[in-house]
Design a protein around this motif. Structure first.
Motif, PDB file in Angstrom:
ATOM      1  N   ILE A 109      38.582  36.752 -52.707  1.00 17.47           N
ATOM      2  CA  ILE A 109      37.773  37.418 -51.681  1.00 17.47           C
ATOM      3  C   ILE A 109      36.306  37.006 -51.811  1.00 17.47           C
ATOM      4  O   ILE A 109      35.639  36.690 -50.820  1.00 17.47           O
ATOM      5  CB  ILE A 109      37.923  38.946 -51.778  1.00 17.47           C
ATOM      6  CG1 ILE A 109      39.336  39.360 -51.352  1.00 17.47           C
ATOM      7  CG2 ILE A 109      36.883  39.656 -50.912  1.00 17.47           C
ATOM      8  CD1 ILE A 109      39.678  40.796 -51.691  1.00 17.47           C
ATOM      9  N   LEU A 110      35.796  36.989 -53.038  1.00 17.46           N
ATOM     10  CA  LEU A 110      34.400  36.604 -53.245  1.00 17.46           C
ATOM     11  C   LEU A 110      34.153  35.149 -52.840  1.00 17.46           C
ATOM     12  O   LEU A 110      33.081  34.814 -52.315  1.00 17.46           O
ATOM     13  CB  LEU A 110      33.996  36.824 -54.701  1.00 17.46           C
ATOM     14  CG  LEU A 110      33.872  38.292 -55.129  1.00 17.46           C
ATOM     15  CD1 LEU A 110      33.617  38.393 -56.629  1.00 17.46           C
ATOM     16  CD2 LEU A 110      32.759  39.002 -54.358  1.00 17.46           C
ATOM     17  N   GLN A 111      35.125  34.288 -53.050  1.00 16.92           N
ATOM     18  CA  GLN A 111      34.979  32.891 -52.613  1.00 16.92           C
ATOM     19  C   GLN A 111      34.844  32.813 -51.096  1.00 16.92           C
ATOM     20  O   GLN A 111      34.027  32.047 -50.570  1.00 16.92           O
ATOM     21  CB  GLN A 111      36.170  32.063 -53.100  1.00 16.92           C
ATOM     22  CG  GLN A 111      36.140  31.786 -54.595  1.00 16.92           C
ATOM     23  CD  GLN A 111      37.404  31.117 -55.111  1.00 16.92           C
ATOM     24  OE1 GLN A 111      38.471  31.204 -54.490  1.00 16.92           O
ATOM     25  NE2 GLN A 111      37.300  30.435 -56.240  1.00 16.92           N
ATOM     26  N   GLU A 112      35.649  33.611 -50.389  1.00 17.37           N
ATOM     27  CA  GLU A 112      35.558  33.628 -48.933  1.00 17.37           C
ATOM     28  C   GLU A 112      34.213  34.192 -48.477  1.00 17.37           C
ATOM     29  O   GLU A 112      33.590  33.668 -47.542  1.00 17.37           O
ATOM     30  CB  GLU A 112      36.699  34.461 -48.339  1.00 17.37           C
ATOM     31  CG  GLU A 112      38.070  33.849 -48.523  1.00 17.37           C
ATOM     32  CD  GLU A 112      38.221  32.513 -47.844  1.00 17.37           C
ATOM     33  OE1 GLU A 112      37.654  32.331 -46.736  1.00 17.37           O
ATOM     34  OE2 GLU A 112      38.896  31.626 -48.418  1.00 17.37           O
ATOM     35  N   LEU A 113      33.755  35.238 -49.130  1.00 15.87           N
ATOM     36  CA  LEU A 113      32.468  35.829 -48.753  1.00 15.87           C
ATOM     37  C   LEU A 113      31.325  34.857 -49.019  1.00 15.87           C
ATOM     38  O   LEU A 113      30.369  34.769 -48.232  1.00 15.87           O
ATOM     39  CB  LEU A 113      32.246  37.132 -49.522  1.00 15.87           C
ATOM     40  CG  LEU A 113      33.239  38.260 -49.244  1.00 15.87           C
ATOM     41  CD1 LEU A 113      32.897  39.483 -50.082  1.00 15.87           C
ATOM     42  CD2 LEU A 113      33.277  38.625 -47.769  1.00 15.87           C
ATOM     43  N   HIS A 114      31.415  34.119 -50.117  1.00 17.87           N
ATOM     44  CA  HIS A 114      30.365  33.153 -50.451  1.00 17.87           C
ATOM     45  C   HIS A 114      30.267  32.077 -49.371  1.00 17.87           C
ATOM     46  O   HIS A 114      29.162  31.632 -49.011  1.00 17.87           O
ATOM     47  CB  HIS A 114      30.662  32.516 -51.810  1.00 17.87           C
ATOM     48  CG  HIS A 114      29.612  31.535 -52.250  1.00 17.87           C
ATOM     49  ND1 HIS A 114      28.369  31.922 -52.697  1.00 17.87           N
ATOM     50  CD2 HIS A 114      29.616  30.170 -52.279  1.00 17.87           C
ATOM     51  CE1 HIS A 114      27.655  30.851 -52.998  1.00 17.87           C
ATOM     52  NE2 HIS A 114      28.394  29.782 -52.760  1.00 17.87           N
ATOM     53  N   SER A 115      31.404  31.671 -48.831  1.00 16.29           N
ATOM     54  CA  SER A 115      31.405  30.599 -47.829  1.00 16.29           C
ATOM     55  C   SER A 115      30.788  31.041 -46.510  1.00 16.29           C
ATOM     56  O   SER A 115      30.381  30.203 -45.706  1.00 16.29           O
ATOM     57  CB  SER A 115      32.829  30.099 -47.592  1.00 16.29           C
ATOM     58  OG  SER A 115      33.613  31.088 -46.942  1.00 16.29           O
ATOM     59  N   LEU A 116      30.701  32.361 -46.276  1.00 13.59           N
ATOM     60  CA  LEU A 116      30.134  32.858 -45.027  1.00 13.59           C
ATOM     61  C   LEU A 116      28.634  32.623 -44.939  1.00 13.59           C
ATOM     62  O   LEU A 116      28.082  32.475 -43.848  1.00 13.59           O
ATOM     63  CB  LEU A 116      30.433  34.357 -44.869  1.00 13.59           C
ATOM     64  CG  LEU A 116      31.895  34.765 -44.753  1.00 13.59           C
ATOM     65  CD1 LEU A 116      32.015  36.279 -44.677  1.00 13.59           C
ATOM     66  CD2 LEU A 116      32.544  34.111 -43.537  1.00 13.59           C
ATOM     67  N   GLN A 117      27.959  32.660 -46.084  1.00 13.92           N
ATOM     68  CA  GLN A 117      26.514  32.436 -46.142  1.00 13.92           C
ATOM     69  C   GLN A 117      25.747  33.374 -45.209  1.00 13.92           C
ATOM     70  O   GLN A 117      24.838  32.965 -44.467  1.00 13.92           O
ATOM     71  CB  GLN A 117      26.180  30.970 -45.831  1.00 13.92           C
ATOM     72  CG  GLN A 117      26.603  29.996 -46.913  1.00 13.92           C
ATOM     73  CD  GLN A 117      25.858  30.222 -48.231  1.00 13.92           C
ATOM     74  OE1 GLN A 117      24.630  30.044 -48.296  1.00 13.92           O
ATOM     75  NE2 GLN A 117      26.586  30.608 -49.270  1.00 13.92           N
ATOM     76  N   ARG A 118      26.151  34.631 -45.229  1.00 13.15           N
ATOM     77  CA  ARG A 118      25.427  35.672 -44.491  1.00 13.15           C
ATOM     78  C   ARG A 118      25.543  36.976 -45.264  1.00 13.15           C
ATOM     79  O   ARG A 118      26.411  37.106 -46.143  1.00 13.15           O
ATOM     80  CB  ARG A 118      25.970  35.835 -43.078  1.00 13.15           C
ATOM     81  CG  ARG A 118      27.454  36.173 -42.982  1.00 13.15           C
ATOM     82  CD  ARG A 118      27.848  36.373 -41.527  1.00 13.15           C
ATOM     83  NE  ARG A 118      29.286  36.482 -41.331  1.00 13.15           N
ATOM     84  CZ  ARG A 118      30.009  37.573 -41.537  1.00 13.15           C
ATOM     85  NH1 ARG A 118      29.415  38.695 -41.974  1.00 13.15           N
ATOM     86  NH2 ARG A 118      31.308  37.585 -41.320  1.00 13.15           N
ATOM     87  N   PRO A 119      24.673  37.957 -44.995  1.00 14.81           N
ATOM     88  CA  PRO A 119      24.695  39.192 -45.781  1.00 14.81           C
ATOM     89  C   PRO A 119      26.041  39.909 -45.715  1.00 14.81           C
ATOM     90  O   PRO A 119      26.616  40.074 -44.635  1.00 14.81           O
ATOM     91  CB  PRO A 119      23.588  40.032 -45.124  1.00 14.81           C
ATOM     92  CG  PRO A 119      22.658  39.020 -44.540  1.00 14.81           C
ATOM     93  CD  PRO A 119      23.534  37.901 -44.058  1.00 14.81           C
ATOM     94  N   ILE A 120      26.522  40.313 -46.870  1.00 17.53           N
ATOM     95  CA  ILE A 120      27.779  41.043 -46.997  1.00 17.53           C
ATOM     96  C   ILE A 120      27.565  42.228 -47.934  1.00 17.53           C
ATOM     97  O   ILE A 120      26.916  42.100 -48.982  1.00 17.53           O
ATOM     98  CB  ILE A 120      28.910  40.154 -47.551  1.00 17.53           C
ATOM     99  CG1 ILE A 120      29.330  39.117 -46.509  1.00 17.53           C
ATOM    100  CG2 ILE A 120      30.114  40.990 -47.962  1.00 17.53           C
ATOM    101  CD1 ILE A 120      30.090  39.677 -45.322  1.00 17.53           C
ATOM    102  N   HIS A 121      28.131  43.375 -47.569  1.00 23.57           N
ATOM    103  CA  HIS A 121      28.075  44.569 -48.409  1.00 23.57           C
ATOM    104  C   HIS A 121      29.438  44.752 -49.067  1.00 23.57           C
ATOM    105  O   HIS A 121      30.471  44.667 -48.390  1.00 23.57           O
ATOM    106  CB  HIS A 121      27.719  45.787 -47.558  1.00 23.57           C
ATOM    107  CG  HIS A 121      26.635  45.505 -46.562  1.00 23.57           C
ATOM    108  ND1 HIS A 121      26.881  45.410 -45.203  1.00 23.57           N
ATOM    109  CD2 HIS A 121      25.315  45.269 -46.733  1.00 23.57           C
ATOM    110  CE1 HIS A 121      25.756  45.138 -44.577  1.00 23.57           C
ATOM    111  NE2 HIS A 121      24.792  45.049 -45.474  1.00 23.57           N
ATOM    112  N   PHE A 122      29.445  45.017 -50.358  1.00 23.73           N
ATOM    113  CA  PHE A 122      30.703  45.047 -51.116  1.00 23.73           C
ATOM    114  C   PHE A 122      30.721  46.284 -52.010  1.00 23.73           C
ATOM    115  O   PHE A 122      29.823  46.482 -52.831  1.00 23.73           O
ATOM    116  CB  PHE A 122      30.806  43.792 -51.983  1.00 23.73           C
ATOM    117  CG  PHE A 122      32.183  43.532 -52.550  1.00 23.73           C
ATOM    118  CD1 PHE A 122      33.036  42.624 -51.957  1.00 23.73           C
ATOM    119  CD2 PHE A 122      32.606  44.177 -53.702  1.00 23.73           C
ATOM    120  CE1 PHE A 122      34.294  42.363 -52.477  1.00 23.73           C
ATOM    121  CE2 PHE A 122      33.854  43.940 -54.234  1.00 23.73           C
ATOM    122  CZ  PHE A 122      34.709  43.023 -53.621  1.00 23.73           C
ATOM    123  N   ILE A 123      31.751  47.121 -51.820  1.00 23.27           N
ATOM    124  CA  ILE A 123      31.962  48.287 -52.683  1.00 23.27           C
ATOM    125  C   ILE A 123      33.161  48.000 -53.567  1.00 23.27           C
ATOM    126  O   ILE A 123      34.248  47.686 -53.065  1.00 23.27           O
ATOM    127  CB  ILE A 123      32.222  49.568 -51.860  1.00 23.27           C
ATOM    128  CG1 ILE A 123      31.119  49.801 -50.823  1.00 23.27           C
ATOM    129  CG2 ILE A 123      32.361  50.779 -52.792  1.00 23.27           C
ATOM    130  CD1 ILE A 123      29.767  50.099 -51.387  1.00 23.27           C
TER     131      ILE A 123
END
Length: 344
Positions: A109-123
């Motif tokens: 999941i973190l790999q996918e979020l990193h590829s977005l290159q935009r702000p993400i909030h994660f709980i």
């Protein structure tokens, strides 16, 4: 509407958090493999909120499936990551199952979020087990993190380390780890509650199942601990109170109120209750006598763990409101409903 991905959203804590998110006008996508939950949970959520959540049955241990999920839902702004196995005893017996299931999905999941290159909030759904067998209670967020007493606890420690390291290298990621103590209870509507598959590993569902006749007796794992009645002490937090904290944590990140891009909060009641006290609470609220026996200590159990929650109270504006007795009664009412028990 802000779209939130909730992994493990059909599970016990996840489903109650989905209810609170929907009631707060978030759009929710649930990703769950249903290994410890049921599609019926989604109907329960709809009964409470009037909304049937978007649902994807997915094995998050499969990297390609995680990629397909993010390719399908491109406008995810936040992630609440519950998906994990959670039984201390089972993790001791089958550690590799826990390391694979609790860590691989987090990385993917973190790999996918990193590829977005935009702000993400994660709980992150963390646990008081990260503190190990600490001798000091109430436990603050600044307490020393000792060696985990179980593989489950170790997966939560490692999960937090993965998130902290990722935050250092990714300025787009903002994370709050919520360290739960012991969630119990059910929704007051009686439409969702805890649905453990197989023999429950946690105390309260084992108590209610025993009272419902599914087990001959309850085993208390040790009564020779250095506590007032010899049994382990835990902090039992109502699941609805717990769910509300996730919404407050998410709002903190969305509003940019976090002081650092990785923060930690304890979630508990601030009060410890022993195993025998929980049994007594059930007997009082149900007007039943519970059959139980004392067995040997269970490897991986810490002696005493209850929270100092002052940080969550001050910063998140959150505090538990439900008493142990009320939470126990909600758990019993839920058990009676799913077992179709009318006369107890």
């Amino acid at each position: 509407m802000k779209r939130i991905l909730v992994t493990g959203g059909a599970g016990f804590i996840g489903s109650h958090t989905v209810v609170e998110l929907l009631n707060s006008n978030y759009e929710v996508v649930i990703a769950d493999d249903l290994s410890n939950s049921s599609m019926e949970v989604l109907n329960g959520i709809e009964h409470i909120t009037g909304q049937y959540p978007i649902f994807e049955k997915i094995d998050l241990k499969c990297k390609n499936s995680v990629s397909e999920l993010f390719n399908k839902y491109t406008n995810i702004e936040s992630v609440i990551h519950f998906a994990a196995h959670k039984a201390v005893g089972e993790s001791v017996q089958n550690p590799l199952k826990y390391y694979e299931n609790n860590l691989s999905p987090l990385v993917y999941i973190l790999q996918e979020l990193h590829s977005l290159q935009r702000p993400i909030h994660f709980i992150f759904s963390s646990s008081c087990t990260v503190y190990g067998d600490t001798s000091i209670s109430p436990i603050t967020e600044d307490a020393e993190v000792k060696s985990a007493a179980s593989p489950y606890g170790n997966t939560k420690q490692i999960g937090e380390e993965i998130l902290k390291d990722t935050c250092k290298s990714n300025n787009f990621l903002n994370v709050i780890s919520l360290r739960y103590f012991n969630p119990i209870g059910a929704h007051p509507s009686n439409n969702i509650g805890e649905l453990p598959q197989g023999k429950p590993q946690n105390l309260v569902p084992f108590i209610t199942q025993t009272a419902a006749g599914l087990h001959n007796s309850l085993t208390v794992h040790g009564d020779d601990y250095p506590t007032p009645d010899g049994t382990c002490i835990r902090d039992y937090i109502d699941v609805v109170d717990l769910a509300k904290a996730h919404v407050l944590a998410l709002k903190r990140l969305i509003n940019g109120e976090n002081k650092e891009n990785y923060e930690v909060f304890n979630l508990g009641t601030g009060k410890g209750s022993s195993v025998k006290e929980v049994i007594q609470s059930f007997e009082k609220m149900s007007a039943m006598s519970l059959t139980y026996k004392v067995g040997p200590r269970r490897y991986g159990d810490v002696v005493t763990a209850f929270a100092n929650t002052s940080k969550a109270e001050k910063i998140l504006g959150w505090k538990s409101k439900t008493s142990l007795d009320k939470s126990i009664l909600k758990a019993w009412n839920w058990e009676k409903k799913i077992r179709n028990i009318k006369n107890k």
